[in-house]
Design a protein around this motif. Structure first.
Motif, PDB file in Angstrom:
ATOM      1  N   UNK A  68       0.821  -1.207   0.000  1.00  0.00           N
ATOM      2  CA  UNK A  68       0.000   0.000   0.000  1.00  0.00           C
ATOM      3  C   UNK A  68       0.858   1.261   0.000  1.00  0.00           C
ATOM      4  N   UNK A  69       0.503   2.189  -0.862  1.00  0.00           N
ATOM      5  CA  UNK A  69       1.182   3.482  -0.894  1.00  0.00           C
ATOM      6  C   UNK A  69       2.458   3.460  -1.715  1.00  0.00           C
ATOM      7  N   UNK A  70       3.151   4.585  -1.705  1.00  0.00           N
ATOM      8  CA  UNK A  70       4.373   4.730  -2.482  1.00  0.00           C
ATOM      9  C   UNK A  70       5.539   4.005  -1.809  1.00  0.00           C
ATOM     10  N   UNK A  71       6.492   3.580  -2.642  1.00  0.00           N
ATOM     11  CA  UNK A  71       7.683   2.869  -2.183  1.00  0.00           C
ATOM     12  C   UNK A  71       8.912   3.772  -2.298  1.00  0.00           C
ATOM     13  N   UNK A  72       9.892   3.513  -1.454  1.00  0.00           N
ATOM     14  CA  UNK A  72      11.262   4.019  -1.662  1.00  0.00           C
ATOM     15  C   UNK A  72      12.122   2.806  -2.005  1.00  0.00           C
ATOM     16  N   UNK A  73      11.775   2.143  -3.089  1.00  0.00           N
ATOM     17  CA  UNK A  73      12.376   0.862  -3.444  1.00  0.00           C
ATOM     18  C   UNK A  73      13.797   1.032  -3.988  1.00  0.00           C
ATOM     19  N   UNK A  74      14.625   0.045  -3.689  1.00  0.00           N
ATOM     20  CA  UNK A  74      15.999  -0.006  -4.181  1.00  0.00           C
ATOM     21  C   UNK A  74      16.113  -1.165  -5.169  1.00  0.00           C
ATOM     22  N   UNK A  75      16.357  -0.852  -6.424  1.00  0.00           N
ATOM     23  CA  UNK A  75      16.642  -1.866  -7.444  1.00  0.00           C
ATOM     24  C   UNK A  75      18.154  -2.064  -7.517  1.00  0.00           C
ATOM     25  N   UNK A  76      18.584  -3.286  -7.850  1.00  0.00           N
ATOM     26  CA  UNK A  76      20.015  -3.528  -7.949  1.00  0.00           C
ATOM     27  C   UNK A  76      20.292  -4.691  -8.885  1.00  0.00           C
ATOM     28  N   UNK A  77      21.474  -4.664  -9.476  1.00  0.00           N
ATOM     29  CA  UNK A  77      21.948  -5.739 -10.347  1.00  0.00           C
ATOM     30  C   UNK A  77      22.497  -6.851  -9.461  1.00  0.00           C
ATOM     31  N   UNK A  78      21.749  -7.946  -9.369  1.00  0.00           N
ATOM     32  CA  UNK A  78      22.135  -9.019  -8.449  1.00  0.00           C
ATOM     33  C   UNK A  78      23.330  -9.823  -8.944  1.00  0.00           C
ATOM     34  N   UNK A  79      23.715  -9.656 -10.215  1.00  0.00           N
ATOM     35  CA  UNK A  79      24.942 -10.294 -10.695  1.00  0.00           C
ATOM     36  C   UNK A  79      26.172  -9.580 -10.143  1.00  0.00           C
ATOM     37  N   UNK A  80      26.026  -8.304  -9.831  1.00  0.00           N
ATOM     38  CA  UNK A  80      27.141  -7.514  -9.311  1.00  0.00           C
ATOM     39  C   UNK A  80      27.094  -7.365  -7.795  1.00  0.00           C
ATOM     40  N   UNK A  81      25.887  -7.268  -7.236  1.00  0.00           N
ATOM     41  CA  UNK A  81      25.731  -6.997  -5.811  1.00  0.00           C
ATOM     42  C   UNK A  81      24.929  -8.097  -5.130  1.00  0.00           C
ATOM     43  N   UNK A  82      25.333  -8.416  -3.916  1.00  0.00           N
ATOM     44  CA  UNK A  82      24.583  -9.337  -3.072  1.00  0.00           C
ATOM     45  C   UNK A  82      24.010  -8.557  -1.901  1.00  0.00           C
ATOM     46  N   UNK A  83      22.693  -8.625  -1.732  1.00  0.00           N
ATOM     47  CA  UNK A  83      22.047  -7.967  -0.597  1.00  0.00           C
ATOM     48  C   UNK A  83      22.218  -8.826   0.646  1.00  0.00           C
ATOM     49  N   UNK A  84      22.863  -8.282   1.676  1.00  0.00           N
ATOM     50  CA  UNK A  84      23.140  -9.040   2.892  1.00  0.00           C
ATOM     51  C   UNK A  84      22.075  -8.826   3.966  1.00  0.00           C
ATOM     52  N   UNK A  85      21.561  -7.623   4.091  1.00  0.00           N
ATOM     53  CA  UNK A  85      20.488  -7.327   5.032  1.00  0.00           C
ATOM     54  C   UNK A  85      19.835  -6.022   4.606  1.00  0.00           C
ATOM     55  N   UNK A  86      18.631  -5.785   5.116  1.00  0.00           N
ATOM     56  CA  UNK A  86      17.934  -4.548   4.775  1.00  0.00           C
ATOM     57  C   UNK A  86      16.937  -4.226   5.878  1.00  0.00           C
ATOM     58  N   UNK A  87      16.427  -2.994   5.830  1.00  0.00           N
ATOM     59  CA  UNK A  87      15.406  -2.591   6.782  1.00  0.00           C
ATOM     60  C   UNK A  87      14.666  -1.384   6.212  1.00  0.00           C
ATOM     61  N   UNK A  88      13.515  -1.094   6.829  1.00  0.00           N
ATOM     62  CA  UNK A  88      12.707   0.065   6.463  1.00  0.00           C
ATOM     63  C   UNK A  88      12.484   0.887   7.724  1.00  0.00           C
ATOM     64  N   UNK A  89      12.442   2.183   7.579  1.00  0.00           N
ATOM     65  CA  UNK A  89      12.091   3.025   8.713  1.00  0.00           C
ATOM     66  C   UNK A  89      11.209   4.162   8.234  1.00  0.00           C
ATOM     67  N   UNK A  90      10.351   4.594   9.133  1.00  0.00           N
ATOM     68  CA  UNK A  90       9.417   5.674   8.830  1.00  0.00           C
ATOM     69  C   UNK A  90       9.937   6.957   9.447  1.00  0.00           C
ATOM     70  N   UNK A  91       9.817   8.041   8.701  1.00  0.00           N
ATOM     71  CA  UNK A  91      10.379   9.316   9.145  1.00  0.00           C
ATOM     72  C   UNK A  91       9.413   9.949  10.142  1.00  0.00           C
ATOM     73  N   UNK A  92       9.615   9.572  11.394  1.00  0.00           N
ATOM     74  CA  UNK A  92       8.749  10.023  12.492  1.00  0.00           C
ATOM     75  C   UNK A  92       9.503   9.799  13.806  1.00  0.00           C
ATOM     76  N   UNK A  93       8.872  10.171  14.907  1.00  0.00           N
ATOM     77  CA  UNK A  93       9.460   9.906  16.219  1.00  0.00           C
ATOM     78  C   UNK A  93       9.428   8.434  16.568  1.00  0.00           C
ATOM     79  N   UNK A  94       8.665   7.652  15.805  1.00  0.00           N
ATOM     80  CA  UNK A  94       8.570   6.200  16.023  1.00  0.00           C
ATOM     81  C   UNK A  94       8.938   5.495  14.714  1.00  0.00           C
ATOM     82  N   UNK A  95      10.215   5.518  14.326  1.00  0.00           N
ATOM     83  CA  UNK A  95      10.615   5.081  12.988  1.00  0.00           C
ATOM     84  C   UNK A  95      10.364   3.613  12.684  1.00  0.00           C
TER      85      UNK A  95
END
Length: 254
Positions: A68-95
């Motif tokens: 739901x709603x807009x994304x701040x998505x990160x696209x990447x070339x998986x042949x060049x980069x391996x994603x090891x971990x990720x997270x999301x946070x909301x821009x507020x006092x309760x991120x």
């Protein structure tokens, strides 16, 4: 690349179905290793995934939760980069509270970060992508402070930040927070070579404004070398893939 895709509007030049082929041509012409996107909704995020070569993957979450709603998505070339971990946070006092807003902004704002390993060199770095609020100064300033604090948790890892910041580079308080307190470098200023002149990165489907405000940035740790930077004014038959120009940089990790 940082690219505000513009949400899937349904009027005139804004209609995603008309802009999609242009965005597809732009992205396939450039094939950035990382693309930090803003404003994409689940439909358009899925379309971008389908329009890129099959080795491209993405990480993201709708700002209102799930798809739901807009994304701040990160696209990447998986042949060049391996994603090891990720997270999301909301821009507020309760991120860590999904869809939270506490600074007077009416739109939910968020960020997504990914820790990558370069499969070629073995080097690790953090890529963070965000979209600051468009109208509430307190939300813009506090959002910048929150992200700088979040980035400080990554120690000595090199940082790459992409985003639509909705305020001008060099002449705004959030910019000073990122490059002052945060110690980040503006790739447009530090690039050894620029492939384009300075123009406003938001153009609203009109002609580029020379020496206009850059509200879309790529920032890095000072140790990251910026070889080339560009504001990409790609168009097909006078039509654009978005109401923002993508900004790009060729980076070398320390």
């Amino acid at each position: 690349m940082s690219f505000n895709l513009r949400n899937a509007g349904d009027w005139g030049d804004d209609h995603w179905s008309g802009r999609r082929p242009i965005a597809k041509a732009l992205l396939n012409d450039e094939l950035p290793t990382i693309i930090g996107t803003q404003e994409g909704v689940y439909e358009s995020i899925q379309d971008v995934k389908a329009d890129l070569p099959p080795q491209y993957d993405w990480i993201g979450l709708g700002r209102e939760g799930g798809s739901k709603g807009e994304f701040s998505a990160v696209f990447f070339n998986s042949h060049r980069l391996r994603a090891r971990e990720f997270d999301h946070l909301w821009l507020s006092d309760t991120p860590r509270l999904m869809a939270s807003t506490t600074w007077g902004n009416t739109c939910v704002r968020m960020a997504t970060w990914v820790r990558f390993t370069d499969r070629v060199t073995g080097k690790e770095f953090i890529a963070l992508n965000t979209h600051l609020d468009h109208e509430t100064q307190a939300a813009q300033v506090n959002g910048a402070k929150l992200l700088v604090e979040e980035l400080s948790n990554f120690g000595e890892l090199p940082i790459v930040v992409t985003g639509d910041f909705n305020v001008p580079a060099e002449h705004s308080e959030p910019y000073e927070i990122f490059v002052g307190k945060g110690g980040l470098a503006d790739t447009w200023l530090t690039a050894e070579r620029r492939l384009s002149s300075t123009v406003a990165t938001f153009h609203g489907y009109r002609e580029a404004v020379p020496s206009g405000e850059r509200i879309d940035w790529i920032l890095t740790s000072p140790s990251v070398r910026t070889r080339v930077a560009a504001i990409n004014q790609f168009a097909l038959d006078g039509h654009f893939g978005s109401d923002h120009f993508p900004v790009q940089a060729v980076l070398e990790l320390p």
